[in-house]
Design an enzyme around this catalytic site. Sequence first.
Site, mmCIF file in Angstrom:
data_model
loop_
_atom_site.group_PDB
_atom_site.id
_atom_site.type_symbol
_atom_site.label_atom_id
_atom_site.label_comp_id
_atom_site.label_asym_id
_atom_site.label_seq_id
_atom_site.Cartn_x
_atom_site.Cartn_y
_atom_site.Cartn_z
ATOM 1 N N ALA A 141 0.840 -1.196 0.000
ATOM 2 C CA ALA A 141 0.000 0.000 0.000
ATOM 3 C C ALA A 141 0.872 1.241 0.000
ATOM 4 O O ALA A 141 1.875 1.303 0.711
ATOM 5 C CB ALA A 141 -0.918 0.019 1.211
ATOM 6 N N ASP A 142 0.491 2.210 -0.812
ATOM 7 C CA ASP A 142 1.122 3.519 -0.740
ATOM 8 C C ASP A 142 0.399 4.407 0.255
ATOM 9 O O ASP A 142 0.997 5.299 0.845
ATOM 10 C CB ASP A 142 1.124 4.175 -2.127
ATOM 11 C CG ASP A 142 2.256 3.658 -2.985
ATOM 12 O OD1 ASP A 142 3.283 4.335 -3.057
ATOM 13 O OD2 ASP A 142 2.127 2.566 -3.565
#
Length: 406
Positions: A263-264
């Site tokens: 996940a960013d």
Amino acid sequence: MVLQAIKYTPASGDGPASLEILDQLQIPHRTVYEPIKNCEDGFKAIKQMKVRGAPAIAIVAALTLAVELGTTYDGAQSAAEAKDHIIQRLEYLKTSRPTAVNLGDAVGKLSKIVTTAASSSATDSQAVVKEYIAAAERMLVDDVADNKAIGANGAKWIMENTEAGKSRASNAAQELSILTICNTGSLATAGYGTALGVIRSLHNAQCLTRAYASETRPYNQGSRLTAYELVHDNIPATLITDSMAGSIMARERSNIAAVIVGADRVAANGDTANKIGTYSLAVLARHHGVKFLVAAPRTTVDRATASGEDIVIEERAGHEVTQVRGPQVIPEGGFGEPATVSTAAIGVDVWNPAFDVTPANLIDGIITEVGVVEKASGSLNFNFDSIFASMTKEEADIKPSSIGGM
């Protein structure tokens, strides 16, 4: 042995601290470690993207200054002057990637630490420097430890909550595969990895039979980086193009335990921004009855962002889609000089978003270093209060944000 993309040796009686980074611009065809001796070296490595990944950028910047201080700082200044010098060098490093949220966050936290250290009347310049170096080194140690905890938590959840996992636990002949996208391993973190860390943990426990790595067009982080790490670690792996994911899920439905992604940014409700193609995998996983998991440290959860609708998605240059770059294949074997090749009709319009947002209702669990967060029964969203309740002030003060710059 797990791939080490950041090699740091603390100072000892045998010599000063040293830092080397694996030059990611030369992967997967060459493995070259580049020494980082001062802030100018670190600045260039970050700016040129020889190092990438939210945690890795912040930690390399922090360690770069630690190495420089240990080799060139003479300690002749006052505590206040040492503090000012350190903050000035940190601000310089921050300009290497000014839009990287995680780098700015780390600079802010380290600046606060040295400011506090310098405020004591009993502190001299060397004490301020030592306080900084200890904090920078702690970032590296903590990130690796968090990644290993994410790996262990994710592997345990998969073995207990997926059909393939439960079958594998009682029958060693049952195959158990994981599908992933982009790169979430040692090349993107301080070491071990998040989603790839779960894969590593399953492999180390002799529970994994195969990892499927999506190519991750258009920048090919899956084929260039993740595949490189999997081969390095001798983990059975198969590379697929992004458009093959549905077919592999249909063919291997009973064997694929989960799709695991990094996940960013994770919004407060659990909506997750990650590399383009992640949303498609979540839709396909739901259709085929495959668990869909996000692996990320707590520092990736952005509680100031209410939902995915508030996340601005970066759009990148069209040539990333219409061109590919890589070394030429020599007929006699081996590789020649890199070349750029056109793969699309000249003049066609291109849409190239770097990320997409997967809604929380398609995510079965978010794997963190303190456990796997699941949605309450009947809820479409996640509640992260429990995992932040256990975060100490010391952790909050030192851990760099893992939120990627969108």
